[in-house]
Motif scaffolding. Structure first.
Motif, mmCIF file in Angstrom:
data_model
loop_
_atom_site.group_PDB
_atom_site.id
_atom_site.type_symbol
_atom_site.label_atom_id
_atom_site.label_comp_id
_atom_site.label_asym_id
_atom_site.label_seq_id
_atom_site.Cartn_x
_atom_site.Cartn_y
_atom_site.Cartn_z
ATOM 1 N N UNK A 349 -11.347 10.064 4.723
ATOM 2 C CA UNK A 349 -10.289 9.546 5.392
ATOM 3 C C UNK A 349 -10.316 8.096 5.438
ATOM 4 N N UNK A 350 -11.456 7.486 5.719
ATOM 5 C CA UNK A 350 -11.850 5.883 5.735
ATOM 6 C C UNK A 350 -11.329 5.310 4.344
ATOM 7 N N UNK A 351 -11.688 6.100 3.238
ATOM 8 C CA UNK A 351 -11.579 5.682 1.738
ATOM 9 C C UNK A 351 -9.999 5.482 1.456
ATOM 10 N N UNK A 352 -9.278 6.258 2.279
ATOM 11 C CA UNK A 352 -7.655 6.471 1.951
ATOM 12 C C UNK A 352 -7.036 5.350 2.939
ATOM 13 N N UNK A 353 -7.489 4.954 3.830
ATOM 14 C CA UNK A 353 -6.969 4.136 4.871
ATOM 15 C C UNK A 353 -7.222 2.693 5.028
ATOM 16 N N UNK A 354 -6.422 1.777 5.540
ATOM 17 C CA UNK A 354 -6.618 0.622 5.606
ATOM 18 C C UNK A 354 -8.059 -0.096 6.241
ATOM 19 N N UNK A 355 -8.887 -0.633 5.718
ATOM 20 C CA UNK A 355 -10.032 -0.967 6.265
ATOM 21 C C UNK A 355 -10.403 -2.291 6.502
ATOM 22 N N UNK A 356 -9.480 -3.284 6.429
ATOM 23 C CA UNK A 356 -9.441 -4.471 6.824
ATOM 24 C C UNK A 356 -9.622 -5.045 8.312
ATOM 25 N N UNK A 357 -10.409 -5.923 8.452
ATOM 26 C CA UNK A 357 -10.678 -6.546 9.770
ATOM 27 C C UNK A 357 -10.341 -8.017 9.308
ATOM 28 N N UNK A 358 -9.133 -8.431 9.701
ATOM 29 C CA UNK A 358 -8.820 -9.672 9.266
ATOM 30 C C UNK A 358 -8.420 -9.794 7.825
ATOM 31 N N UNK A 427 -1.217 11.839 7.740
ATOM 32 C CA UNK A 427 -0.623 12.398 6.683
ATOM 33 C C UNK A 427 0.802 11.890 6.783
ATOM 34 N N UNK A 428 1.126 11.684 8.105
ATOM 35 C CA UNK A 428 2.851 11.405 8.209
ATOM 36 C C UNK A 428 2.882 9.991 7.768
ATOM 37 N N UNK A 429 2.057 9.149 7.729
ATOM 38 C CA UNK A 429 2.005 7.909 7.133
ATOM 39 C C UNK A 429 1.951 7.762 5.803
ATOM 40 N N UNK A 430 1.170 8.670 5.252
ATOM 41 C CA UNK A 430 1.066 8.735 3.828
ATOM 42 C C UNK A 430 2.477 9.446 3.398
ATOM 43 N N UNK A 431 2.996 10.562 3.893
ATOM 44 C CA UNK A 431 4.284 11.141 3.413
ATOM 45 C C UNK A 431 5.321 10.368 3.609
ATOM 46 N N UNK A 432 5.646 9.340 4.478
ATOM 47 C CA UNK A 432 6.806 8.756 4.758
ATOM 48 C C UNK A 432 6.722 7.599 3.800
ATOM 49 N N UNK A 433 5.474 7.096 3.266
ATOM 50 C CA UNK A 433 5.405 5.997 2.063
ATOM 51 C C UNK A 433 5.518 6.614 0.711
ATOM 52 N N UNK A 434 5.670 7.883 0.750
ATOM 53 C CA UNK A 434 5.866 8.525 -0.549
ATOM 54 C C UNK A 434 4.430 8.456 -1.496
ATOM 55 N N UNK A 435 3.274 8.605 -0.840
ATOM 56 C CA UNK A 435 1.968 8.543 -1.244
ATOM 57 C C UNK A 435 1.453 10.002 -1.798
ATOM 58 N N UNK A 436 2.159 10.836 -1.715
ATOM 59 C CA UNK A 436 1.628 12.266 -1.783
ATOM 60 C C UNK A 436 1.366 12.441 -3.282
ATOM 61 N N UNK A 437 2.105 11.865 -4.429
ATOM 62 C CA UNK A 437 2.174 11.922 -5.537
ATOM 63 C C UNK A 437 1.083 11.099 -6.132
ATOM 64 N N UNK A 445 -2.256 2.548 7.334
ATOM 65 C CA UNK A 445 -2.882 2.876 8.762
ATOM 66 C C UNK A 445 -4.159 2.475 8.643
ATOM 67 N N UNK A 446 -4.616 1.629 9.773
ATOM 68 C CA UNK A 446 -5.890 1.116 10.013
ATOM 69 C C UNK A 446 -7.040 2.281 10.241
ATOM 70 N N UNK A 447 -8.206 2.092 9.482
ATOM 71 C CA UNK A 447 -9.272 3.078 9.997
ATOM 72 C C UNK A 447 -9.608 3.225 11.373
#
Length: 567
Positions: A349-358, A427-437, A445-447
């Protein structure tokens, strides 16, 4: 440090020469120093394994997660072998020393796989979408490093916990030691999951693994320096053979009529005369026949004629003690399995999320699990310094190990429920931004959304892990002390292997776990774990309700349980 540690050190700091007592709190710095070094090494090698397999060995994400679970399962199951050797054939000191050397060799091989290019496959070509799989030689070196690390860890992690507790005489001191043992274990793991993982991700894999080797060598050196202070237990004959003898003897005499007379049972032989026996307990009466003397069982000199037909009353009672513990032990398997599944899926999950701090710092995916360790470490300190003293003032006694384990069950279920809710949001964030394909797309979405679930599971571990170790150490027969503390390791090992099987089963019968988790339903996996956790907690309440404490001085748990002979 706990005041008890300080006070005990003032009392027992005499030099352990031939005329003085060994053991006591003076051994504490050597034991915990060794734990810190060896944990830094093992955690540093395993914390980032999923990412290492994906990025450096071109292995698919779910497959890498399953490999990691299998590896962790083997690592946590192997301490049982180390405990058996320590109990039956060698001393704990020898087992820990040799195993630490083997673990050091494992970290050296890990370093070689990262430092030597020919020991890794070529990186994937993104333009052509080509990824070369590792060769047989590359796999062999990698798995040899993993195997040596697992074997080495097997002889140290929980055997050293038993050795540390054996240096102390009082139950209260042993309980304090287990708390600080886990505190040291988790703090060292935090350093590995943050500092070493960051070096592996951002500087060099070879340097990161090299630091693990240095930590392993340092831990071994600290442990050996304490040799003259340790109380060394001598190994006895294999207690597992005695357990097997009780079972076989009971089966062979299952038709024999039991007696209520004490002299009808065998108490043992001290080399001169028969030992006066006691009557076996009334619980699990079927096995009492193993100690029942019938014609031909004893030679004229009082020695057993057929060892697999007659056992002592003590051996029978030890066997029944283990049998009584097994139901409670089984509940911990389904307590740890959700944690094992969560630990691997959280990294994906973390690999697919925004892991930036600053704008300049990015959290390594393998470091996200450090939140569990931090949460557990803080919780252990709070429990030891605030909660337990308050409990003693309000209730007049310490919380029992089973109560601590029960609280851990509750927090574990809560953690899985929060995990499901957070994954639904991801998953909602991923689908809303059309990342499913789009494979391996980063969801906006922040990790840090993964923090609450990891904090909850860490609080739960602060209750149930020390509770389980204390429970098994206090309740197992004296001859199985090393094996008793390894029982928690066996639980975790079985749980990791079971989690691999469950992930494979879910992959086969559902579409919840594809390689691109943005197209999956990990939230359903977590809801499934919630259901399993609730059912398992109910099973635990039933088992703990029927259990009666053994080997505990009267009054220690008098506020909640009835002590004494359970027969």
């Amino acid at each position: 440090m706990n005041d008890t540690v300080t006070n005990s050190c003032n009392i027992e700091t005499q030099m352990p020469n031939s005329g003085s007592k060994r053991g006591g709190w003076i051994t504490f710095p050597f034991i915990t120093g060794a734990v810190a070094g060896l944990t830094l090494a093992s955690s540093g090698c395993m914390a980032n394994l999923i990412v290492y397999l994906i990025q450096e060995f071109n292995i698919k994400s779910i497959t890498a997660a399953q490999i990691s679970n299998i590896v962790n399962g083997c690592i946590y199951m192997s301490p049982v072998l180390g405990a058996i050797i320590a109990d039956s054939f060698s001393s704990s000191f020898s087992v820990i020393s040799i195993s630490s050397g083997i673990s050091l060799l494992g970290t050296v091989l890990f370093t070689l796989t990262a430092a030597v290019d020919t020991l890794r496959p070529q990186p994937c070509t993104e333009e052509l979408n080509i990824c070369k799989t590792p060769s047989e030689v590359q796999y062999a070196v990698l798995y040899m490093g993993i195997a040596l690390t697992a074997i080495g860890l097997g002889g140290t992690r929980f055997t050293i916990a038993t050795m540390g507790a054996n240096q102390l005489d009082k139950l209260e001191d042993q309980g304090i030691f287990f708390n600080w043992y886990f505190f040291t274990l988790y703090i060292a793991s935090v350093v590995s999951f943050t500092g070493i993982v960051y070096i592996q991700d951002s500087v060099s894999w070879a340097l990161g693994f090299g630091l693990c080797g240095a930590a392993s060598l340092t831990g071994l050196a600290i442990f050996l320096l304490g040799y003259r202070f340790y109380h060394h237990d001598k190994p006895q004959e294999s207690p597992f053979v005695d357990l097997a003898r009780v079972f076989v003897a009971a089966i062979r005499k299952w038709k024999t009529q039991l007696s209520s007379r004490t002299e009808a049972y065998y108490g043992g032989h001290d080399g001169i005369a028969l030992v006066v026996a006691t009557t076996p307990g009334r619980n699990l009466r079927f096995f009492n026949s193993a100690a029942l003397i019938v014609e031909g069982d004893i030679q004229p000199n009082g020695v057993i004629a057929k060892p697999w037909r007659l056992c002592t009353v003590q051996q029978v009672e030890d066997f029944k003690t283990v049998i009584r513990i097994l139901p409670l032990w089984s509940t911990s398997i389904f307590l740890s399995t959700p944690i094992a599944i969560q630990s691997s899926l959280t990294v994906l999950q973390a690999l697919s999320m925004d892991r930036h701090l600053g704008p300049h710092f990015k959290i390594p995916a393998g470091s996200i699990i450090v939140l569990v360790l931090i949460s557990t470490s803080i919780s252990l300190t709070f429990i030891d310094r605030v909660l337990y003293p308050a409990w003693q003032k309000l209730i007049g006694g310490s919380p029992t190990p089973l109560q601590r384990i029960g609280v851990g069950h509750v927090f574990n279920v809560l953690s899985m429920a929060v995990s499901a809710l957070v994954e639904s949001k991801r998953l909602n964030a991923a689908h809303n931004h059309h990342f499913q394909d789009q494979k391996n797309s980063i969801v906006p979405m922040l990790a840090l959304w993964l923090c609450p679930q990891l904090v909850l599971v860490g609080i739960g571990e602060a209750f149930h892990f020390p509770g389980q170790v204390a429970f098994y150490y206090q309740q197992f027969p004296q001859s199985l002390r090393s094996t008793s503390t390894a029982m928690i390791s066996l639980i975790i090992g079985i749980s990791f292997n079971l989690s691999t099987a469950l992930i494979d089963l879910v992959q086969r019968i559902t579409g919840w776990l594809p390689d691109d988790i943005n197209n999956g339903r990990i939230d359903n996996v977590y809801w499934m774990l919630v259901v399993v956790g609730v059912i398992n907690f109910g099973y635990y309440l039933v088992c703990s309700g029927f259990y009666k404490y053994q080997n505990v001085k009267k009054g220690v748990y008098s506020s909640t349980v009835k002590n004494g002979d359970s027969s």
